[in-house]
Design a protein around this motif. Sequence first.
Motif, mmCIF file in Angstrom:
data_model
loop_
_atom_site.group_PDB
_atom_site.id
_atom_site.type_symbol
_atom_site.label_atom_id
_atom_site.label_comp_id
_atom_site.label_asym_id
_atom_site.label_seq_id
_atom_site.Cartn_x
_atom_site.Cartn_y
_atom_site.Cartn_z
ATOM 1 N N SER A 57 0.804 -1.220 0.000
ATOM 2 C CA SER A 57 0.000 0.000 0.000
ATOM 3 C C SER A 57 0.842 1.277 0.000
ATOM 4 C CB SER A 57 -0.924 -0.003 1.220
ATOM 5 O OG SER A 57 -0.130 -0.141 2.376
ATOM 6 N N GLY A 58 2.177 1.159 0.256
ATOM 7 C CA GLY A 58 2.992 2.364 0.462
ATOM 8 C C GLY A 58 2.929 3.354 -0.694
ATOM 9 N N VAL A 59 3.189 2.862 -1.915
ATOM 10 C CA VAL A 59 3.240 3.761 -3.080
ATOM 11 C C VAL A 59 1.864 4.350 -3.353
ATOM 12 C CG1 VAL A 59 3.609 3.814 -5.581
ATOM 13 C CG2 VAL A 59 5.197 2.576 -4.108
ATOM 14 N N ALA A 60 0.841 3.474 -3.343
ATOM 15 C CA ALA A 60 -0.518 3.945 -3.643
ATOM 16 C C ALA A 60 -0.961 4.967 -2.602
ATOM 17 C CB ALA A 60 -1.472 2.758 -3.678
ATOM 18 N N ASP A 61 -0.676 4.705 -1.330
ATOM 19 C CA ASP A 61 -1.105 5.642 -0.277
ATOM 20 C C ASP A 61 -0.429 7.002 -0.465
ATOM 21 O OD1 ASP A 61 -2.679 3.737 0.735
ATOM 22 O OD2 ASP A 61 -1.450 3.291 2.510
ATOM 23 N N ALA A 62 0.865 6.963 -0.778
ATOM 24 C CA ALA A 62 1.588 8.241 -0.950
ATOM 25 C C ALA A 62 0.975 9.039 -2.099
ATOM 26 C CB ALA A 62 3.070 7.974 -1.221
ATOM 27 N N ILE A 63 0.611 8.355 -3.174
ATOM 28 C CA ILE A 63 0.049 9.065 -4.338
ATOM 29 C C ILE A 63 -1.348 9.599 -4.000
ATOM 30 C CG2 ILE A 63 -0.761 8.757 -6.724
ATOM 31 C CD1 ILE A 63 1.651 6.898 -7.130
ATOM 32 N N LEU B 171 9.704 6.971 -7.880
ATOM 33 C CA LEU B 171 8.695 6.577 -6.884
ATOM 34 C C LEU B 171 8.567 7.691 -5.848
ATOM 35 C CD1 LEU B 171 9.901 2.938 -6.328
ATOM 36 C CD2 LEU B 171 7.548 3.551 -6.905
ATOM 37 N N PRO B 172 7.415 7.781 -5.160
ATOM 38 C CA PRO B 172 7.328 8.762 -4.071
ATOM 39 C C PRO B 172 8.459 8.524 -3.083
ATOM 40 C CG PRO B 172 5.194 7.737 -4.471
ATOM 41 C CD PRO B 172 6.186 6.987 -5.305
ATOM 42 N N ALA C 51 9.776 4.210 -10.857
ATOM 43 C CA ALA C 51 10.941 3.365 -10.585
ATOM 44 C C ALA C 51 11.814 4.027 -9.534
ATOM 45 C CB ALA C 51 11.738 3.191 -11.874
ATOM 46 N N ASP C 52 12.619 3.226 -8.849
ATOM 47 C CA ASP C 52 13.503 3.879 -7.888
ATOM 48 C C ASP C 52 14.769 4.345 -8.592
ATOM 49 O OD1 ASP C 52 15.405 1.906 -7.926
ATOM 50 O OD2 ASP C 52 14.586 0.845 -6.200
ATOM 51 N N GLY C 53 15.567 5.107 -7.852
ATOM 52 C CA GLY C 53 16.720 5.769 -8.470
ATOM 53 C C GLY C 53 17.765 4.808 -9.003
ATOM 54 N N ASP C 54 17.681 3.520 -8.635
ATOM 55 C CA ASP C 54 18.713 2.580 -9.083
ATOM 56 C C ASP C 54 18.383 1.925 -10.415
ATOM 57 O OD1 ASP C 54 20.095 3.062 -6.809
ATOM 58 O OD2 ASP C 54 19.091 1.474 -5.676
ATOM 59 N N ILE C 55 17.283 2.299 -11.017
ATOM 60 C CA ILE C 55 16.913 1.653 -12.286
ATOM 61 C C ILE C 55 18.033 1.846 -13.308
ATOM 62 C CG2 ILE C 55 15.691 3.681 -13.161
ATOM 63 C CD1 ILE C 55 13.759 1.835 -14.580
ATOM 64 N N SER C 56 18.328 0.788 -14.061
ATOM 65 C CA SER C 56 19.423 0.900 -15.027
ATOM 66 C C SER C 56 18.937 1.647 -16.259
ATOM 67 C CB SER C 56 19.905 -0.498 -15.434
ATOM 68 O OG SER C 56 18.880 -1.125 -16.173
ATOM 69 N N LEU C 57 19.905 2.206 -16.969
ATOM 70 C CA LEU C 57 19.575 2.946 -18.178
ATOM 71 C C LEU C 57 18.902 2.014 -19.188
ATOM 72 C CD1 LEU C 57 19.972 5.810 -19.142
ATOM 73 C CD2 LEU C 57 22.069 5.085 -20.267
ATOM 74 N N GLY D 173 10.382 8.506 0.695
ATOM 75 C CA GLY D 173 9.967 7.948 1.980
ATOM 76 C C GLY D 173 8.986 8.859 2.710
ATOM 77 N N ASP D 174 9.178 10.191 2.558
ATOM 78 C CA ASP D 174 8.277 11.098 3.270
ATOM 79 C C ASP D 174 7.054 11.455 2.420
ATOM 80 O OD1 ASP D 174 9.512 12.620 1.414
ATOM 81 O OD2 ASP D 174 10.464 14.017 2.798
ATOM 82 N N GLY D 175 6.805 10.678 1.359
ATOM 83 C CA GLY D 175 5.549 10.821 0.611
ATOM 84 C C GLY D 175 5.566 11.894 -0.461
ATOM 85 N N LYS D 176 6.752 12.517 -0.711
ATOM 86 C CA LYS D 176 6.792 13.557 -1.753
ATOM 87 C C LYS D 176 6.731 12.909 -3.128
ATOM 88 C CE LYS D 176 9.136 17.465 0.299
ATOM 89 N NZ LYS D 176 10.452 17.486 0.918
ATOM 90 N N ILE D 177 5.990 13.534 -4.041
ATOM 91 C CA ILE D 177 5.927 12.982 -5.387
ATOM 92 C C ILE D 177 6.501 13.970 -6.382
ATOM 93 C CG2 ILE D 177 3.931 11.520 -4.902
ATOM 94 C CD1 ILE D 177 2.291 13.602 -6.504
ATOM 95 N N ASP D 178 6.795 13.461 -7.559
ATOM 96 C CA ASP D 178 7.418 14.265 -8.597
ATOM 97 C C ASP D 178 6.419 15.291 -9.162
ATOM 98 O OD1 ASP D 178 9.961 13.995 -10.475
ATOM 99 O OD2 ASP D 178 8.224 14.517 -11.704
ATOM 100 N N ALA D 179 6.920 16.521 -9.431
ATOM 101 C CA ALA D 179 6.030 17.576 -9.942
ATOM 102 C C ALA D 179 5.389 17.170 -11.267
ATOM 103 C CB ALA D 179 6.835 18.861 -10.141
ATOM 104 N N GLN D 180 6.143 16.405 -12.055
ATOM 105 C CA GLN D 180 5.626 15.992 -13.356
ATOM 106 C C GLN D 180 4.396 15.091 -13.193
ATOM 107 O OE1 GLN D 180 6.022 16.867 -16.271
ATOM 108 N NE2 GLN D 180 6.011 15.215 -17.759
#
Length: 401
Positions: A16-22, A113-114, A90-96, A116-123
Motif C-alpha cells: 500500500s505504500g506507493v498507492a497511499d503516498a500518491i 517513486l514517491p 521506478a527507484d533511483g537505481d533503475i538501469s539505463l 519515503g516522506d511521501g513527496k511525489i514528482d512535480a511531473q
Amino acid sequence: MATEPKRSMLVIAKGSGVADAIISAFSGETDLRIETKDATLAQMNGKAISALANYDVIMFQASPDDSAEIEAIQSLVSNRRNETTLVALADGDISLSKARALSNAGVDEVLPLPTGDGKIDAQMIRLSRKKTPQHGGGAQAQGRIIAVAQARGGVGSTTVAVNLADQLCRSKGLFSRSAGHKVALVDFDLQFGTVGSFLDLGEQDTLLQLALDGTVPDANFLEQSMVDLPSGLSVLAAPSSFAPLDSLRSDQVAAILDTLREKYEFVVVDMPRALVGWVEPIVQRADEMMVVTDMSVSSVRHCRRLIDFFTQDNHALPVEVVINHQHKPLMQSRLHREAAKVLDRKLEHWLPHDPRAASGAADRGKPLSVAAPRSPLGKAIARLARATLSVRQVAMQRPAK
Ligand SMILES: Nc1ncnc2c1ncn2[C@@H]1O[C@H](COP(=O)(O)OP(=O)(O)OP(=O)(O)O)[C@@H](O)[C@H]1O
Ligand SMILES: [Mg+2]
C-alpha cells in the motif's frame, strides 16, 4: 456537494505504500478519481489489461527484472484509448537499459517513486491534470522545463544550460520514438546573457522587443523569432543591447514558456542572475531546477538560499546540484559531506575543471559535443544529459546522510 470526477487514474503497485503516498499527494484534486490495484503490471491477465484502457492515467511500479512486464506494457499500449498516459514509477537505481526498454515498449514517462516522506514528482501532478495528451506523434504533449541557475556569477550555468540542451537535442529515442528530441533553449539572463555568443549566433532582439513593446508573444511570433541550429536546437537568445531588468513582465515570460512546452519536449532555461519578479513563472512551471555551484563555502551557502527560494514557490520542484570545476571524487571528503548537509542533497553531478575544452568551445562558438566531445568536460556533460533523460534520481531529493 462533491464534484463529479472528470479524470481517472489507476495506480498499480505491490503493497500500500506507493498507492497511499500518491492518494495523499493528490488529495486536493477534486476532479481526479484514483483507483489502486495491489499487483504488478505483469501479474494482470489479458482481460484486466484491456480494461485498463479506460483510465486517463495509469501509473505502475516498475519491476527491475521482469521480462513479462514489457509484454504487458506492449499489450496495454495496443489496447489503450488514445488519451491514456502510461507512467512507470521506478527507484533511483533503475538501469539505463531498463529505462530504455520501458520507453521502447511504449511507456510515456519514467518517474521516481514517491520518496519515503511521501513527496511525489512535480511531473506526476502535471500529467494527472493533462487533458489532451497525444500519442504516436513522437513528441510528448507537454515538454519538461529545466531551469538552470547559478550559485555565483561565472560559475558555469550558461555552459551547463547550452551543453545540456545540445546533448538532449542530439540524444535519440529514450523518451521519444523518433530521432532526436525537440529542444528549445531560452536565455532569460536578460542583461548579461551569453548563450548567443556560446553558439555564435547573430544578434537576436526578440526579448528586447517584447520588453519594450509589452506584447504577449504567441506561437507564431516565437517560431519566427527563434534561431534553429543545424543540430535541431532552437534558441531564443538574450538581447544584445541593454534592456531594463524590470521591463519584462511575468505574463510574457509565462506565455513564452507555455507556448514552447507545447511544441518542444525539453525547454532549457538559462536563469537571470537577479531574482526579479518574472522569475516566479519560471519557478512555478519548472519540472526540474539545476543549480550550478562550486565547492567554496560562500557558493554552497548561496546555493542553499537559492534552493530555499525556488522550493518555497514550488514545493514539489526537484532541485539538483551540479558541482562545476571539480571531478567527481572517489571518496567524499569532510568538505563534501558538509556541503551535502548544508544543501540537504546528495552531490550527484560533477563537471571537471577543463579550461582547454571550455575555452576551445567558446572560441569556436560551438557546443562541447562538436568542439571537444572526448574531453573530460564534454563527457561529463553527456553524462549529465543521460541522467536527465533517464530516471531522475530519487536519492537526490533525500537528505544526505
Ligand atoms: N568546467 C569548466 N572548466 C573550465 N572552464 C569552465 C568550466 N565551466 C565553465 N567554464 C568557463 O567559465 C566561464 C564562465 O562560464 P559560464 O559563462 O558558463 O558561467 P555563468 O555562470 O553562466 O556566468 P555568468 O555569471 O556570466 O552568467 C566561461 O569562460 C566558461 O568557458
Ligand atoms: Mg551565464
